[in-house]
Design an enzyme around this catalytic site. Structure first.
Site, PDB file in Angstrom:
ATOM      1  N   ASN A  50      97.451  53.894  42.483  1.00  0.00           N
ATOM      2  CA  ASN A  50      97.759  54.679  43.682  1.00  0.00           C
ATOM      3  C   ASN A  50      96.856  54.280  44.850  1.00  0.00           C
ATOM      4  OD1 ASN A  50      95.308  55.738  42.953  1.00  0.00           O
ATOM      5  ND2 ASN A  50      95.986  57.863  42.804  1.00  0.00           N
TER       6      ASN A  50
ATOM      7  N   HIS B 188      93.503  54.168  44.782  1.00  0.00           N
ATOM      8  CA  HIS B 188      92.180  54.800  44.840  1.00  0.00           C
ATOM      9  C   HIS B 188      91.071  53.775  44.594  1.00  0.00           C
ATOM     10  CE1 HIS B 188      92.117  56.104  40.267  1.00  0.00           C
ATOM     11  NE2 HIS B 188      91.627  54.900  40.405  1.00  0.00           N
TER      12      HIS B 188
ATOM     13  N   GLU C 169      90.919  59.509  45.940  1.00  0.00           N
ATOM     14  CA  GLU C 169      92.365  59.538  45.771  1.00  0.00           C
ATOM     15  C   GLU C 169      93.061  59.601  47.130  1.00  0.00           C
ATOM     16  OE1 GLU C 169      93.289  59.028  42.876  1.00  0.00           O
ATOM     17  OE2 GLU C 169      92.728  60.527  41.413  1.00  0.00           O
TER      18      GLU C 169
ATOM     19  N   ASP D 251      81.470  57.010  39.802  1.00  0.00           N
ATOM     20  CA  ASP D 251      82.240  58.250  39.650  1.00  0.00           C
ATOM     21  C   ASP D 251      82.039  58.824  38.256  1.00  0.00           C
ATOM     22  OD1 ASP D 251      83.644  56.176  38.439  1.00  0.00           O
ATOM     23  OD2 ASP D 251      85.382  56.313  39.751  1.00  0.00           O
TER      24      ASP D 251
HETATM   25  C1  F6R Z   1      86.325  53.745  37.564  1.00  0.00           C
HETATM   26  C2  F6R Z   1      86.898  53.599  38.902  1.00  0.00           C
HETATM   27  C3  F6R Z   1      88.377  53.521  39.103  1.00  0.00           C
HETATM   28  C4  F6R Z   1      88.958  52.251  38.491  1.00  0.00           C
HETATM   29  C5  F6R Z   1      90.463  52.150  38.749  1.00  0.00           C
HETATM   30  C6  F6R Z   1      91.076  50.954  38.036  1.00  0.00           C
HETATM   31  O1  F6R Z   1      84.902  53.837  37.646  1.00  0.00           O
HETATM   32  O2  F6R Z   1      86.172  53.568  39.850  1.00  0.00           O
HETATM   33  O3  F6R Z   1      88.651  53.570  40.475  1.00  0.00           O
HETATM   34  O4  F6R Z   1      88.310  51.141  39.041  1.00  0.00           O
HETATM   35  O5  F6R Z   1      91.092  53.315  38.310  1.00  0.00           O
HETATM   36  O6  F6R Z   1      90.956  51.135  36.661  1.00  0.00           O
HETATM   37  P1  F6R Z   1      91.381  49.986  35.623  1.00  0.00           P
HETATM   38  O7  F6R Z   1      90.438  48.840  35.868  1.00  0.00           O
HETATM   39  O8  F6R Z   1      91.176  50.615  34.274  1.00  0.00           O
HETATM   40  O9  F6R Z   1      92.783  49.630  35.938  1.00  0.00           O
END
Ligand code: F6R
Length: 247
Positions: free
Chosen positions: A135, A137, A142, A70
């Site tokens: 959430n 995702h 999302e 992403d």
């Molecule tokens: C980032 C991504 C997001 C994160 C998620 C958890 O490339 O794909 O989906 O994996 O937001 O983020 P952390 O590990 O910072 O809690």
């Protein structure tokens, strides 16, 4: 439909070691693996361990191809907060993978549709290394996101922008739009490893693993993928059933 396997470990250090071992094994099994990599805080420890294993000559990932999961829109590829740059600096280069083998996402829906088609024709992703948002995702899929969602431009939820604000300078405006690999291509990956750490993720992990799959918790749709390993520490999975590492 099968429940993801859960490998529960004591803490973040163990999570990083176990996750690195899982990724290293996948690379040994599939030296030319096509790997989708998350950024975020959770996988950083595992990536550091993988960098060390590479330095020690214990794995050779030079034949792998790494795909961006992403990216924020409107952020140049060398911007400090570019997720592509983050993946490059923490995964691609430490694993001695040539920068030319790092594939970045295009930035508009038409190009993303063609991109998905090309990846699918080439056999899809072999391994997806994922984290989960509070959430639910995956990538920037999302809630709500359907299981067959393609790669696309997305509007970030207020919750995700708030949560991601910790990676930005105080007062900086977190972009409102992003591109993400869709849930469809993610769920079709041959193997998926989801890393989950900390009490903040406890509620969403329980919903993702144990409640009926729903677009409202995109990670719950992992129950529809065929080879999913969740590596979670005890803070995130205090009562999950599954394999345990007693170390
Ligand atoms: C980032 C991504 C997001 C994160 C998620 C958890 O490339 O794909 O989906 O994996 O937001 O983020 P952390 O590990 O910072 O809690």
């Amino acid at each position: 439909m099968s429940r993801p396997s859960v490998h529960r470990v004591a803490d973040y250090d163990d999570l990083s070691r176990v996750a690195a071992r899982v990724v290293a094994e996948a690379i040994r099994d599939m030296p030319t693996a096509r790997i989708l990599v998350a950024t975020g805080a959770t996988p950083m420890g595992a990536y550091r361990v993988l960098g060390k294993l590479t330095g020690a000559g214990e794995i050779d990932a030079s034949g792998a191809t790494v795909f961006q999961l992403d990216e924020y829109l409107g952020v140049g590829r060398n911007h400090r907060r570019s997720l592509g740059r983050w993946a490059l600096e923490t995964f691609v280069l430490p694993l001695s993978i040539d920068e030319g083998r790092f594939v970045r996402l295009p930035f508009d829906d038409a190009a993303l549709t063609a991109y998905d088609r090309r990846i699918r024709d080439e056999g899809g992703y072999d391994l997806a290394i994922l984290g989960i948002g509070e959430n639910g995702h995956l990538g920037f899929n999302e809630p709500p996101t359907e299981a067959d969602a393609p790669s696309r431009v997305v509007q970030l939820s207020a919750a995700s922008r708030r949560s991601n604000a910790r990676y930005w300078d105080p007062g900086a405006v977190v972009p409102e739009r992003a591109v993400t690999v869709g849930l469809g291509p993610i769920l079709r990956a041959r193997r998926i490893v989801l890393l989950v750490s900390g009490a903040r993720k406890r509620t969403i992990l329980r919903r993702a693993l144990f409640e009926p799959p729903t677009p409202d918790v995109p990670a719950s749709l992992l129950q529809r993928a065929h080879d999913v390993l969740v590596v979670a520490d005890r803070a995130a999975a205090p009562d999950a059933t599954g394999r345990e590492d007693h170390r």
